[in-house]
Scaffold this active site. Sequence first.
Site: not given
Lengths: 208, 208, 208, 208
Positions: A72, A135, A159
């Site tokens: 991310e 998250c 992830h």
Amino acid sequence: MKGVLLTGFEPLDGGGNSSWEAIALVPGVRTALLPCRFGEMLERLRAAVAEHDPAVVVCVGQAGGRPDVTVERVAVNLDDACVPDSAGSQPIDEPVVRGGPAAYFATLPVKACVAAARAVGVPASVSQSAGTFLCNHLFYGLMHLIATERPGVRGGFVHLPYSPDQVLGEARPSMPVPVSAQALTAIVTTAVSVSLGGDLRLVGGSLH
Amino acid sequence: MKGVLLTGFEPLDGGGNSSWEAIALVPGVRTALLPCRFGEMLERLRAAVAEHDPAVVVCVGQAGGRPDVTVERVAVNLDDACVPDSAGSQPIDEPVVRGGPAAYFATLPVKACVAAARAVGVPASVSQSAGTFLCNHLFYGLMHLIATERPGVRGGFVHLPYSPDQVLGEARPSMPVPVSAQALTAIVTTAVSVSLGGDLRLVGGSLH
Amino acid sequence: MKGVLLTGFEPLDGGGNSSWEAIALVPGVRTALLPCRFGEMLERLRAAVAEHDPAVVVCVGQAGGRPDVTVERVAVNLDDACVPDSAGSQPIDEPVVRGGPAAYFATLPVKACVAAARAVGVPASVSQSAGTFLCNHLFYGLMHLIATERPGVRGGFVHLPYSPDQVLGEARPSMPVPVSAQALTAIVTTAVSVSLGGDLRLVGGSLH
Amino acid sequence: MKGVLLTGFEPLDGGGNSSWEAIALVPGVRTALLPCRFGEMLERLRAAVAEHDPAVVVCVGQAGGRPDVTVERVAVNLDDACVPDSAGSQPIDEPVVRGGPAAYFATLPVKACVAAARAVGVPASVSQSAGTFLCNHLFYGLMHLIATERPGVRGGFVHLPYSPDQVLGEARPSMPVPVSAQALTAIVTTAVSVSLGGDLRLVGGSLH
């Protein structure tokens, strides 16, 4: 020498969570298991960081439906839950940190991390959004903690796909947990060794 | 009375762009056609805002492959192009505005806009990422312009699906241009009438 | 005792083919490598069946983009190629076997095979179409050979996902080759042991 | 002159069905509404064919999730329901017609029908499988009726996407009902005018 802290999630609804199983297979790191509860997970994260005093923190979650490991890039200051967390809390359009900046970028070298996962044979890519649920909440909380109290720490979020046993009969993408762990191992090794500001200049954006 | 400015894009590679066709069908608004070129599009946007002095600016782009109209929520300070723009420029991991904040949130009432599109029968949802290419570049540039020079203006970005004639034989999602225009009309009507800070509290986040 | 013959494909365009790699990992079976050429592959299949005189023949191919192992149910008497084969042949709307029946059903116990793959932890499902290209051509040719000359042989077709190294940077589903091989092993074991007409009665159809 | 009979489905579970709404908008054809019940729908189809004595019969259903209009090519002799029909019946791995052939091909000129839909601006493609549920049941029943009792009739099956109001907030593909009706109109016009065996030779298969 300061080391690496990996965090994983408890299962949200009894369905399993590949993040905790995967980080348990990464050698040489400290790990912390976090609850799927807004707010409380950030207190536990803070305690784990205080305890282990790591140089690198990578929080790991599960993005069911994605086919590859995704690193991310952006944490946004927004809680917008489409389902409740495990304590029944469902914030809608609230900030993670009141008064915090709209977003933080990961300080992991995201392109180098993606390249490292691919180099060990695991499909991986950069993701531009960690969503607006647990998250992202954790990711933003981590980056805010680093920005305000731990400026030397490098942080980010990864992830993982579903594990195969979560989708045996569903025709949805999955990745064996040991394969996910291989990618994580390559990613944290890269995060430790690449100097700050030293990310690779690789194609990896998204059109929209 | 101040009004609404809608911007659309020129085709990137001779393939058509549903945004320009759609905004031409929205009644009672000013429109501006922008080039698919980093940097230059922002100068053209600034000129159009100066000329029309609007109360609301909605930039419109095309997100080929998405099945519904998406109202973008976050613009990030990042250019990361996976293909070149129409001038051959392909920035990788550079800021849109050097020294600008990591992100801006749209100041459109995004949930109310989504609800308004659905109320006229058009599938719509909130999107958490406008990518890292031209659309995000424009969106961030707009929000930065508003933040630094036009504090009273309300701004945001809407992505449209492909038009049907772009994907006749490809088995990919599309939306007829007049249907997209209906959604845009409902969105700008809502943007004008809902007071700042008066967004609806509706479920609309994403898990990841 | 008569045994099991597994066939795999040569790479179509230099891009690799997970079927050949996977069948090489299945213990105790005979294997044959087939060319990606209409017609010629059927001659090679006939020769391999003549040579090994198997009780069970499972042809294996690759269905790039599918996330799980799929056991095909229906072979149709139709060649309709959207790209050329490796010899440049591209039949459009021609029968595999002139005068043959419109379709054959696999004589593998498809539901039991799917259940067996899942039982060893590999996501799997029944597929209702093997397409109209090389895989369906081979599948139909196999079932026609069995129907007309080898009535005691049990036959079918299994599609594997991409291997991870085929899609490292593409955000597409994949499955490690040893995992695919595990599924194949479970499938052929089941095919040998379940009596003809003795398939499991399990949900596994598709809505459309 | 003999004409065209279009059939549509009743909603399966109160959720609407775009097929009935769409066929109501096709000019100059006879229509019949069929129940979502195995067996009974075939009796109703037989009665409608007896009543209208058509030259062309196109059964129309809904394939929720597909982005374009699909002209089905193959009906298989298999009922394998993953959910019950509206009478609670859920056949698993049973033939539509005991002793019938494994499959029938549509006798519509499927490639010409696809080309006709595209020519009026509607995305369309050939589909290789109508599933194993109600739509395939009807399609097979129609083709068996034609093969055994109505050899001069041309028959086929067309699947429509969801209508927009079925997926307003779901980010799934849809097509406005009048657009689907336009495609159907082009398809039946083509079916009537193209001579048997006179289909276009166009690329339109699938890899797998």
